[in-house]
Scaffold this active site. Structure first.
Site, PDB file in Angstrom:
ATOM      1  N   VAL B  16       0.831  -1.209   0.000  1.00  0.00           N
ATOM      2  CA  VAL B  16       0.000   0.000   0.000  1.00  0.00           C
ATOM      3  C   VAL B  16       0.868   1.263   0.000  1.00  0.00           C
ATOM      4  O   VAL B  16       0.574   2.234  -0.708  1.00  0.00           O
ATOM      5  CB  VAL B  16      -0.968  -0.004   1.203  1.00  0.00           C
ATOM      6  CG1 VAL B  16      -1.873   1.216   1.154  1.00  0.00           C
ATOM      7  CG2 VAL B  16      -1.815  -1.271   1.201  1.00  0.00           C
ATOM      8  N   LYS B  99      -6.413  -2.250  10.672  1.00  0.00           N
ATOM      9  CA  LYS B  99      -7.690  -2.642  11.297  1.00  0.00           C
ATOM     10  C   LYS B  99      -7.509  -3.368  12.620  1.00  0.00           C
ATOM     11  O   LYS B  99      -8.290  -3.213  13.538  1.00  0.00           O
ATOM     12  CB  LYS B  99      -8.525  -3.503  10.357  1.00  0.00           C
ATOM     13  CG  LYS B  99      -7.754  -4.594   9.669  1.00  0.00           C
ATOM     14  CD  LYS B  99      -7.869  -4.434   8.170  1.00  0.00           C
ATOM     15  CE  LYS B  99      -6.778  -5.245   7.493  1.00  0.00           C
ATOM     16  NZ  LYS B  99      -6.485  -4.797   6.156  1.00  0.00           N
ATOM     17  N   LYS B 199     -12.536  -5.584  11.018  1.00  0.00           N
ATOM     18  CA  LYS B 199     -13.264  -4.590  10.221  1.00  0.00           C
ATOM     19  C   LYS B 199     -14.689  -4.410  10.742  1.00  0.00           C
ATOM     20  O   LYS B 199     -15.216  -3.300  10.795  1.00  0.00           O
ATOM     21  CB  LYS B 199     -13.291  -5.022   8.756  1.00  0.00           C
ATOM     22  CG  LYS B 199     -11.914  -4.953   8.099  1.00  0.00           C
ATOM     23  CD  LYS B 199     -11.912  -5.655   6.746  1.00  0.00           C
ATOM     24  CE  LYS B 199     -10.570  -5.532   6.054  1.00  0.00           C
ATOM     25  NZ  LYS B 199     -10.474  -6.419   4.871  1.00  0.00           N
ATOM     26  N   GLY B 297      -5.231  -5.010  -2.424  1.00  0.00           N
ATOM     27  CA  GLY B 297      -4.344  -4.554  -3.487  1.00  0.00           C
ATOM     28  C   GLY B 297      -3.813  -3.169  -3.197  1.00  0.00           C
ATOM     29  O   GLY B 297      -4.463  -2.354  -2.538  1.00  0.00           O
TER      30      GLY B 297
END
Lengths: 399, 399
Positions: B16, B99, B199, B297
């Site tokens: 990321v 998270k 999450k 991704g």
């Protein structure tokens, strides 16, 4: 806006206006009060909401210093324009759901809200309860948008769903939609793609920073879709959906159109049914997003209106960032060719469209069809004739 | 924040972080500059991005007066907590995608950001590129939420898609996911539902105003799903999806859980494939919303990170409106019974679950299954045993 209770002046008390009034009673935390309601016909409404103050004089709202915010939910686009303009000129923030009015007057209203430093929000105008505009403005604002495509009209989608899922005839589906109150008083707004077109004009402003006058867009609806077209779609295992499409082309051009598409099973939009709207947003970096929600009805739309009212409470306004981008804005263009299904009655009909290539050709005693490559500008030029000749056209992309 | 260029201090330079660096080069209009990058191992990164300034000392970022904003994108939850806390304590706004860290420390960090009047944004932490948190916070904030349900983990959904669409074996699908780099270094985070659980804890804060410690939730994954389970699903024309569910119950209770569900064809989630995430949000007024986007991704997630950075530019912060609501908050409860598919090897396994009712029962030489009504609290109590006995459980709602 730091006031505790927001006093709104409401214009219109139809399905959405009544929905808003009910919603506010259910959500007292929102702390929003309908101070006055301006309607055309007092007698029709006073009985049904005795606790509300009704008036027929717009000035009673616009010139009332106790009103913090105007909510415009009337049908008449011309009257709506004057209400919204009048509010902004008085530095009264406005929430509106009138897509036809916005599609025609956006540039002027964007300037006016900037000049008066007063918010104009209209997320309810495009796709009912789906927060498309807000997400394009704020969340996807840094990405390079590729396309926005979707079912922007719930009523026509309801009819198409009944035809393709429940195997109703076109006529029966239309009748059912009418009975359920899903059609506007003028159903051609829904069925001929005008409603979708107005929404697409609004979305293009937020997705690409480009405003295009509605009359420059090609729109075509499902009024003349017949059983031959439905049979063709079924044979190809596709469903007909009425789609609005805004798409970047090479050379920094942008094309906008509203027309039926033959959608294959592997597309998200294929499964978007009934009165739901569904929008696929594509960006260079985040890839593909798909948003689905109810596109019509009093409660979903009033819920979107209340979101806008709440946003004004914390001084939110649209930034139109893409419109003010330093990179050159894309130019609108209808000069794009695409594969389409065309149904007609005579060879002359086909000639009218000046196909660039013909891939399939069928003719019988009752009708003919072709799968051909045609140009969008040509369709725009001969739109009136297409309708007169009761031809049907649907985009038919290869799988 | 009215500064023109935002100088960010970036922690972590994995998938990321690198995606963000590429995105910023493609979108110069965003005017965001990576001033410094803090990593654990300098040697590994300097070669690949020679224009960036790397460091291994967090203080070099946290104590640099020229840094406007911290972006935390590291794996280690404990280290991430100290970075985020340290930033807020110095009044440095933070964007994080961690998270696991958030699920464990949210209440403290919410207090801290309030006290320090400094924004903490983390939309990238839940569902990658789908703006779920932002929409719950701002757009659906006035509605009465009923439920939030969805595919919250892209890697496990990729595996399930390969099994149910491409008829791969469970083992092959797992291998492919590993080859494509879709699995975390510890794949149980994805496959056993931990990632989804973290999450869900975050989403519940924004949807219902309720924080629940992760260990109080039942989570169960697909590690022990086998060919018998896949065959059962196919026989019933359903697909197995790993879903997080937050749902209001009567008596103002709220249940949260992560487990496989047997999803029927008419559900939106049924068609949400590959590494995509999909979330269905239900509200009293707007009805049903469905949001789909890439859940994993580098590019989709970094696009979400950049949206948060841009939001901080215009002084956006989460309001946690529901947490501070005047109406009583729902109480978390596992005391809910539901219909489930249970696969096991001995009668004793079934007894362990204390079924309240048994609707179907099957046994063969190799395995047994039952469709039964079971209690979520009971599942939570015996979770370790379920795994030890390699049993499989999936919610199996009637059509």
């Amino acid at each position: 806006m730091s006031k505790k209770t927001i006093n709104i002046g409401l214009f219109g008390f139809g399905v959405v206006g009544r929905g808003l009034s009910e919603l506010l009673q259910r959500v007292p935390e929102a702390d929003v009060r309908i101070a006055k309601v301006c309607v055309r016909n007092m007698a029709r409404h006073q009985g049904e909401a005795p606790s509300l103050h009704f008036t027929t004089d717009p000035k009673e709202i616009l010139d009332d210093p106790d009103i913090d915010l105007v909510v415009e939910l009337i049908d008449d686009a011309e009257a709506a324009y004057h209400i919204v303009k009048g509010s902004l000129e008085r530095c009264l923030p406005v929430v509106t759901g009138n897509k036809r009015m916005l599609a025609h007057h956006l540039p002027e209203l964007i300037e006016l809200q900037k000049e008066m430093k007063t918010a104009l929000l209209y997320d309810a105008s495009a796709c009912g309860s789906i927060p498309v505009i807000r997400n394009l403005e704020e969340y996807y604002d840094n990405d390079l948008q590729i396309s926005v495509k979707g079912i922007l009209n719930g009523s026509s989608n309801f009819i198409l769903s009944k035809i393709f899922n429940d195997h109703m005839s076109h006529a029966d589906a239309l009748r059912l939609a009418r009975e359920l109150g899903f059609l506007e008083s003028d159903p051609t707004l829904d069925l001929d793609g005008w409603d979708s077109l107005f929404k697409l004009v609004i979305l293009a402003v937020h997705a690409f920073g480009v405003y295009v006058e509605p009359e420059r867009l090609f729109n075509f609806g499902i009024t003349h879709m017949n059983d031959d077209d439905i049979r063709f779609a079924n044979e190809k295992d596709r469903r007909i959906k009425l789609l609005g499409l805004a798409e970047k082309l090479p050379d920094n051009r942008l094309t906008l159109s509203v027309m039926p598409h033959l959608v294959s099973r592997n597309k998200y939009i294929y499964s978007c049914e009934d009165e739901f709207n569904g929008v696929v947003i594509k960006g260079r970096f985040y890839g593909k997003q798909f948003l689905v929600g109810r596109g019509a009805g009093g409660h979903p739309t009033s819920s979107a209106v209340l979101s806008d009212i709440s946003a004004i409470r914390y001084d939110y306004f649209y930034r139109y960032k893409r419109m003010h981008s330093e990179t050159p804005l894309p130019r609108f263009s209808n000069d794009i060719s695409f594969r389409a299904y065309l149904r007609f009655t005579s060879d002359d009909d086909l000639q009218l469209l000046q196909p660039e290539a013909i891939y399939e050709r069928y003719s019988s005693e009752t009708h003919q069809y072709a799968v051909a490559r045609i140009n969008l500008q040509r369709l725009h030029d001969v739109r009136a004739e297409l309708i007169e000749r009761r031809m049907f056209i649907a985009a038919y992309p290869p799988d």
